[in-house]
Design an enzyme around this catalytic site. Structure first.
Site, PDB file in Angstrom:
ATOM      1  N   PHE A 139      18.339  44.700  33.332  1.00 26.34           N
ATOM      2  CA  PHE A 139      19.521  45.476  33.317  1.00 26.34           C
ATOM      3  C   PHE A 139      20.377  44.890  32.101  1.00 26.34           C
ATOM      4  CE2 PHE A 139      23.980  46.644  33.699  1.00 26.34           C
ATOM      5  CZ  PHE A 139      23.674  48.026  33.863  1.00 26.34           C
ATOM      6  N   ASP A 226      19.875  37.409  27.612  1.00 32.52           N
ATOM      7  CA  ASP A 226      20.766  38.022  28.111  1.00 32.52           C
ATOM      8  C   ASP A 226      21.607  37.137  29.158  1.00 32.52           C
ATOM      9  OD1 ASP A 226      22.651  39.586  29.471  1.00 32.52           O
ATOM     10  OD2 ASP A 226      21.425  41.505  29.395  1.00 32.52           O
ATOM     11  N   LYS A 255      31.301  39.155  31.052  1.00 34.61           N
ATOM     12  CA  LYS A 255      31.437  38.904  32.526  1.00 34.61           C
ATOM     13  C   LYS A 255      32.581  37.591  32.817  1.00 34.61           C
ATOM     14  CE  LYS A 255      27.910  41.103  34.729  1.00 34.61           C
ATOM     15  NZ  LYS A 255      28.472  42.290  35.674  1.00 34.61           N
TER      16      LYS A 255
HETATM   17  C1  LIG Z   1      22.346  40.981  32.551  1.00 32.07           C
HETATM   18  C2  LIG Z   1      23.370  41.809  32.283  1.00 32.07           C
HETATM   19  N1  LIG Z   1      23.344  42.501  31.066  1.00 32.07           N
HETATM   20  C3  LIG Z   1      24.454  43.438  30.641  1.00 32.07           C
HETATM   21  C4  LIG Z   1      25.398  43.886  31.556  1.00 32.07           C
HETATM   22  C5  LIG Z   1      26.280  45.048  31.136  1.00 32.07           C
HETATM   23  O1  LIG Z   1      27.548  44.491  31.198  1.00 32.07           O
HETATM   24  P1  LIG Z   1      28.856  45.304  30.981  1.00 32.07           P
HETATM   25  O2  LIG Z   1      28.988  46.310  32.330  1.00 32.07           O
HETATM   26  O3  LIG Z   1      30.212  44.231  30.643  1.00 32.07           O
HETATM   27  O4  LIG Z   1      28.548  46.203  29.811  1.00 32.07           O
HETATM   28  C6  LIG Z   1      25.074  43.315  33.041  1.00 32.07           C
HETATM   29  C7  LIG Z   1      26.178  44.067  33.921  1.00 32.07           C
HETATM   30  O5  LIG Z   1      26.056  43.679  35.038  1.00 32.07           O
HETATM   31  C8  LIG Z   1      24.306  42.520  33.346  1.00 32.07           C
HETATM   32  O6  LIG Z   1      24.337  41.954  34.639  1.00 32.07           O
END
Ligand SMILES: Cc1ncc(COP(=O)(O)O)c(C=O)c1O
Length: 402
Positions: A139, A226, A255
């Site tokens: 994700f 990520d 986050k």
């Molecule tokens: C690993 C990871 N990458 C990217 C995102 C996307 O972040 P955002 O919702 O702040 O765009 C998330 C959100 O849950 C995530 O857990």
């Protein structure tokens, strides 16, 4: 083509687009590990708004920093120098081993930045159509680029045409990456979560990142991690890759960095750090004085209160408590996690547990249908951690008796 839905989500205002299946509760305030709803009912927050409020709610030092900055200036734009942004970049560089930072406003934007860097570096090396390796069940966000990188048909369906330039491999499978390496000349980078969060707190075998680092070194690929969910101390190191003693070329986070003030960051070193030049990338709000003041206060608190070590201790404590209570229970398939990123996989779908927990004044999440996901605050006391663990154990034990 899908027709627009006219059904209003019963638990929210019909004036909002129908993007979330919301629970029927609204929180009016928070303090530390607790949130309070509009009727004054108290909830123990074991989710922190999906790994955001790591320092708990209304942390006095973070709130004071935001208030003080709001009274001075909130936004000036990146047409000018922003001192707080420069300071924050220097702090993050020192914490990460990276060299330079770009600030955006979310995890998806941080990952977009990483994907753009990879493509730019690819073109600078005369690769016409540079490819980024991504993995199954990943994700990375909901923008067109990051939803293409995401390994979930649910996230992608209906938004075709997706982007080109991505190659998919299974997660935690070094052989699969080696096979791609042997057969592709246009790969420029690997983008991967060190622990898959949305996929159900999937922790790879030890050495996975080290193996990816080795392949990237051999092929001159960029290793891009990520750490939107794993970063900012949650797993017991500032970034997860520090557990394996490696350095990526690019790392993204968001986050927990602002504890609730939207901010995302893409950090890079080497070739990746100097790929951009003015005009290649930007953001109106990214790294504005308000967001950076909040993030600087977050870093101060993490450091002053030794919260990274605390996350490791609390995580070990909760894992041990879950294992002692649930091992051998045939409702439970696996108990896993690192630091305060914990998953309990059940044998059957258990989304219903979220509502049962809510009724008992506990906030949890279920992801990937069968995985109870806990992302509690780093500022918990031992007693808070034990209470969360005991209440979750009780929910699981009650689960099939209803
Ligand atoms: C690993 C990871 N990458 C990217 C995102 C996307 O972040 P955002 O919702 O702040 O765009 C998330 C959100 O849950 C995530 O857990």
């Amino acid at each position: 083509m899908a027709t627009p839905s006219t059904t209003k989500n019963a638990t929210t205002s019909g004036a909002l687009m129908d993007t979330y299946a919301r629970l029927p509760v609204a929180f009016a305030r928070g303090s530390g590990v607790y949130l309070y709803d509009e009727e004054g009912k108290r909830y123990l927050d074991a989710l922190t708004g999906l790994a955001v409020a790591g320092l708990g709610h209304a942390h006095p030092r973070v709130s004071a920093a935001i208030a003080a900055q709001a009274e001075r200036v909130m936004h000036t734009s990146n047409l000018y120098r922003i001192r707080a942004q420069e300071q924050l970049a220097e702090r993050l560089v020192a914490l990460s081993g990276m060299e330079r930072v770009f600030f955006g406003n979310s995890g998806a934007e941080a990952n977009e930045c990483a994907i753009k860097i990879a493509r730019l570096v690819g073109h600078q090396r005369d690769i016409k159509l540079p490819q980024v390796i991504v993995v199954e069940n990943a994700f990375h966000g909901r923008t067109m680029g990051t939803l293409t990188a995401t390994g979930s048909r649910k996230v992608q369906a209906g938004f075709e045409p997706l982007l080109t330039g991505f190659v998919r491999a299974p997660f935690d499978d070094v052989k699969a990456i080696e096979t791609i390496a042997a057969n592709s000349s246009d790969v420029i980078a690997i983008l991967v979560e060190p622990i898959q969060g949305e996929a159900g707190i999937v922790v790879p075998k030890p050495g996975y990142l080290t193996a990816l680092r080795r392949i990237c070194d051999e092929r001159r690929w960029l290793l891009m991690l990520d750490e939107v969910q794993t970063g900012n101390g949650r797993t017991g190191r500032y970034f997860y890759y520090q557990h394996e003693g490696i350095l990526p070329d690019v790392v993204t986070t968001a986050k927990g960095l602002g504890n609730g003030v939207p901010i995302g960051a893409c950090l890079a070193r080497g070739e990746a750090a100097s790929a951009f030049h003015p005009g290649n990338h930007g953001s109106t709000f990214g790294g504005n004085p308000l967001a950076c003041a909040a993030a600087l206060a977050v870093l101060d608190v993490i450091e002053d209160d030794a919260l990274i070590d605390r996350a490791a201790q609390l995580g070990d404590r909760m894992l041990a408590r879950f294992r002692a209570a649930l091992e051998g229970d045939n409702r439970v398939v696996d108990i896993r996690g690192k630091g305060l990123m914990l998953g309990i996989e059940l044998a059957t779908p258990c989304g219903d547990l979220v509502k049962r927990a809510l009724a008992k004044g506990l906030l949890i999440n279920v992801t990937h249908d069968r995985v109870i996901r806990l992302l509690p605050p780093l500022i918990m006391s031992d007693a808070d951690a034990d209470r969360i663990a005991d209440e979750v154990v009780a929910l699981i034990r009650d689960f099939d008796t209803h």
